[in-house]
Design a protein around this motif. Structure first.
Motif, PDB file in Angstrom:
ATOM      1  N   SER A 173      11.140  91.325  15.771  1.00  0.00           N
ATOM      2  CA  SER A 173      10.756  90.132  16.521  1.00  0.00           C
ATOM      3  C   SER A 173      10.590  90.433  18.002  1.00  0.00           C
ATOM      4  N   ASP A 174       9.595  89.766  18.604  1.00  0.00           N
ATOM      5  CA  ASP A 174       9.401  89.868  20.047  1.00  0.00           C
ATOM      6  C   ASP A 174      10.137  88.749  20.773  1.00  0.00           C
ATOM      7  N   ASP A 175      10.746  87.853  20.005  1.00  0.00           N
ATOM      8  CA  ASP A 175      11.504  86.738  20.563  1.00  0.00           C
ATOM      9  C   ASP A 175      12.937  87.206  20.808  1.00  0.00           C
ATOM     10  N   VAL A 176      13.378  87.196  22.054  1.00  0.00           N
ATOM     11  CA  VAL A 176      14.715  87.689  22.392  1.00  0.00           C
ATOM     12  C   VAL A 176      15.800  86.879  21.699  1.00  0.00           C
ATOM     13  N   ALA A 177      15.593  85.577  21.586  1.00  0.00           N
ATOM     14  CA  ALA A 177      16.599  84.726  20.935  1.00  0.00           C
ATOM     15  C   ALA A 177      16.752  85.100  19.461  1.00  0.00           C
ATOM     16  N   VAL A 178      15.624  85.349  18.805  1.00  0.00           N
ATOM     17  CA  VAL A 178      15.659  85.747  17.395  1.00  0.00           C
ATOM     18  C   VAL A 178      16.317  87.117  17.251  1.00  0.00           C
ATOM     19  N   SER A 179      16.002  88.026  18.169  1.00  0.00           N
ATOM     20  CA  SER A 179      16.606  89.359  18.130  1.00  0.00           C
ATOM     21  C   SER A 179      18.116  89.278  18.319  1.00  0.00           C
ATOM     22  N   LEU A 180      18.551  88.417  19.241  1.00  0.00           N
ATOM     23  CA  LEU A 180      19.993  88.265  19.466  1.00  0.00           C
ATOM     24  C   LEU A 180      20.681  87.706  18.231  1.00  0.00           C
ATOM     25  N   LEU A 181      20.028  86.765  17.573  1.00  0.00           N
ATOM     26  CA  LEU A 181      20.587  86.215  16.344  1.00  0.00           C
ATOM     27  C   LEU A 181      20.688  87.298  15.275  1.00  0.00           C
ATOM     28  N   GLY A 182      19.654  88.154  15.211  1.00  0.00           N
ATOM     29  CA  GLY A 182      19.665  89.253  14.252  1.00  0.00           C
ATOM     30  C   GLY A 182      20.722  90.298  14.571  1.00  0.00           C
ATOM     31  N   ASN A 183      21.155  90.345  15.809  1.00  0.00           N
ATOM     32  CA  ASN A 183      22.211  91.256  16.242  1.00  0.00           C
ATOM     33  C   ASN A 183      23.595  90.635  16.017  1.00  0.00           C
ATOM     34  N   THR A 184      23.644  89.326  16.136  1.00  0.00           N
ATOM     35  CA  THR A 184      24.918  88.597  16.050  1.00  0.00           C
ATOM     36  C   THR A 184      25.498  88.546  14.642  1.00  0.00           C
ATOM     37  N   ALA A 185      24.695  88.094  13.702  1.00  0.00           N
ATOM     38  CA  ALA A 185      25.191  87.869  12.343  1.00  0.00           C
ATOM     39  C   ALA A 185      25.768  89.132  11.703  1.00  0.00           C
ATOM     40  N   PRO A 186      25.104  90.288  11.785  1.00  0.00           N
ATOM     41  CA  PRO A 186      25.680  91.493  11.192  1.00  0.00           C
ATOM     42  C   PRO A 186      26.992  91.917  11.857  1.00  0.00           C
ATOM     43  N   THR A 187      27.098  91.710  13.169  1.00  0.00           N
ATOM     44  CA  THR A 187      28.321  92.099  13.871  1.00  0.00           C
ATOM     45  C   THR A 187      29.513  91.277  13.391  1.00  0.00           C
ATOM     46  N   GLY A 188      29.328  89.962  13.327  1.00  0.00           N
ATOM     47  CA  GLY A 188      30.407  89.107  12.834  1.00  0.00           C
ATOM     48  C   GLY A 188      30.768  89.430  11.397  1.00  0.00           C
ATOM     49  N   ALA A 189      29.752  89.683  10.583  1.00  0.00           N
ATOM     50  CA  ALA A 189      29.989  89.967   9.167  1.00  0.00           C
ATOM     51  C   ALA A 189      30.735  91.279   8.963  1.00  0.00           C
ATOM     52  N   ILE A 190      30.331  92.318   9.706  1.00  0.00           N
ATOM     53  CA  ILE A 190      30.975  93.628   9.499  1.00  0.00           C
ATOM     54  C   ILE A 190      32.420  93.596   9.970  1.00  0.00           C
ATOM     55  N   LEU A 191      32.729  92.784  10.964  1.00  0.00           N
ATOM     56  CA  LEU A 191      34.118  92.671  11.403  1.00  0.00           C
ATOM     57  C   LEU A 191      35.009  92.109  10.302  1.00  0.00           C
ATOM     58  N   VAL A 192      34.503  91.133   9.578  1.00  0.00           N
ATOM     59  CA  VAL A 192      35.275  90.575   8.454  1.00  0.00           C
ATOM     60  C   VAL A 192      35.563  91.664   7.427  1.00  0.00           C
ATOM     61  N   VAL A 193      34.547  92.447   7.120  1.00  0.00           N
ATOM     62  CA  VAL A 193      34.697  93.524   6.131  1.00  0.00           C
ATOM     63  C   VAL A 193      35.665  94.600   6.617  1.00  0.00           C
ATOM     64  N   LEU A 194      35.434  95.094   7.832  1.00  0.00           N
ATOM     65  CA  LEU A 194      36.238  96.208   8.349  1.00  0.00           C
ATOM     66  C   LEU A 194      37.706  95.840   8.513  1.00  0.00           C
ATOM     67  N   ILE A 195      37.974  94.646   9.033  1.00  0.00           N
ATOM     68  CA  ILE A 195      39.368  94.235   9.223  1.00  0.00           C
ATOM     69  C   ILE A 195      40.050  94.045   7.871  1.00  0.00           C
ATOM     70  N   SER A 196      39.309  93.551   6.892  1.00  0.00           N
ATOM     71  CA  SER A 196      39.880  93.334   5.555  1.00  0.00           C
ATOM     72  C   SER A 196      40.253  94.643   4.876  1.00  0.00           C
ATOM     73  N   ILE A 197      39.390  95.650   4.990  1.00  0.00           N
ATOM     74  CA  ILE A 197      39.628  96.883   4.234  1.00  0.00           C
ATOM     75  C   ILE A 197      40.432  97.937   4.997  1.00  0.00           C
ATOM     76  N   LEU A 198      40.352  97.920   6.331  1.00  0.00           N
ATOM     77  CA  LEU A 198      41.056  98.937   7.110  1.00  0.00           C
ATOM     78  C   LEU A 198      42.286  98.395   7.830  1.00  0.00           C
ATOM     79  N   GLY A 199      42.391  97.080   7.907  1.00  0.00           N
ATOM     80  CA  GLY A 199      43.558  96.476   8.539  1.00  0.00           C
ATOM     81  C   GLY A 199      44.875  96.936   7.929  1.00  0.00           C
ATOM     82  N   PRO A 200      44.976  97.007   6.602  1.00  0.00           N
ATOM     83  CA  PRO A 200      46.229  97.452   5.992  1.00  0.00           C
ATOM     84  C   PRO A 200      46.588  98.908   6.314  1.00  0.00           C
ATOM     85  N   ILE A 201      45.614  99.687   6.761  1.00  0.00           N
ATOM     86  CA  ILE A 201      45.872 101.095   7.073  1.00  0.00           C
ATOM     87  C   ILE A 201      46.314 101.275   8.523  1.00  0.00           C
TER      88      ILE A 201
END
Length: 232
Positions: free
Chosen positions: A34-62
């Motif tokens: 996308s050439d739209d900065v707002a759309v690009s930021l949204l595309g950057n935001t969602a994966p970051t929030g999602a991966i944090l849920v995954v990483l904290i869930s699986i590596l937090g116990p370690i």
């Protein structure tokens, strides 16, 4: 902890690496789509929030899933991790984060070694980073006290929101700031701007630690006084 230090350090390096690879990689993908900065930021935001849920869930116990020198500093100040181990945590996070940047570049056929030219400086940016890190530490400490089982979601959702309500898009992490300085892409930050970001992040983390400590200690003290009065 149940896991030895070597495994904990591996978890911290891996987790920070995957986090940074997600931030940088999703930024590259979003910018290409996308050439739209707002759309690009949204595309950057969602994966970051999602991966944090995954990483904290699986590596937090370690390792506790710090993935952030500011968070490690807070737990060291609370004496929940020894200073030598904390220093190694920070080193693992920075090394892992830089590796994550290089991996993101490799996945998108970009030059592996880059220096960012993206200017991120000014009072507003610094205040934003202090606020972003304050909120992150507040979320973690209060969450651990009241909703420990929900920490992965609390942190993931907080960072998702902070991408949008802070002027800096919420780095809130010295290791991530250093790592993003090596990427001249959508997620980059000019190296000369990194030190001020780190100072702001550490400041926000320390203020949050003090505030949360006061709030929770006040509640505990009141409860203790009430118990004493009942005994008397």
């Amino acid at each position: 902890m149940a896991f030895d230090l070597t495994r904990r350090l591996a978890a911290e390096a891996m987790g920070t690496g995957i986090l940074v690879a997600t931030v940088v990689g999703s930024g590259i993908m979003a910018d290409r789509l996308s050439d739209d900065v707002a759309v690009s930021l949204l595309g950057n935001t969602a994966p970051t929030g999602a991966i944090l849920v995954v990483l904290i869930s699986i590596l937090g116990p370690i390792s506790g899933a710090h993935f952030n020198p500011a968070v490690t500093m807070v737990f060291a100040a609370k004496r929940e991790i020894e200073a030598p181990a904390a220093a190694l945590y920070v080193l693992a996070q920075v090394v892992g984060g830089i590796a994550g940047t290089l991996i993101a570049h490799a996945m998108f056929d970009l030059p592996l070694f880059q220096i960012s030219e993206t200017v991120r400086t000014g009072t507003g940016q610094w205040i934003a980073e202090a606020v972003a890190t304050f909120g992150l530490v507040l979320t973690i400490l209060a969450g651990l006290r009241f909703r420990g089982d929900a920490i992965p979601w609390l942190v993931g959702l907080y960072i998702t929101a902070a991408y949008w309500f802070t002027a800096s898009t919420s780095f809130a992490n010295p290791a991530v700031a250093v790592s993003r300085a090596f990427s001249n892409t959508f997620a980059g930050i000019r190296p000369t701007d990194v030190p001020a970001f780190i100072v702001a992040e550490v400041t926000g983390a320390l203020i949050a630690t003090a505030v949360v400590g006061w709030m929770l200690a006040d509640k505990n003290t009141s409860a203790s006084l009430a118990s004493v009065k009942e005994i008397e």
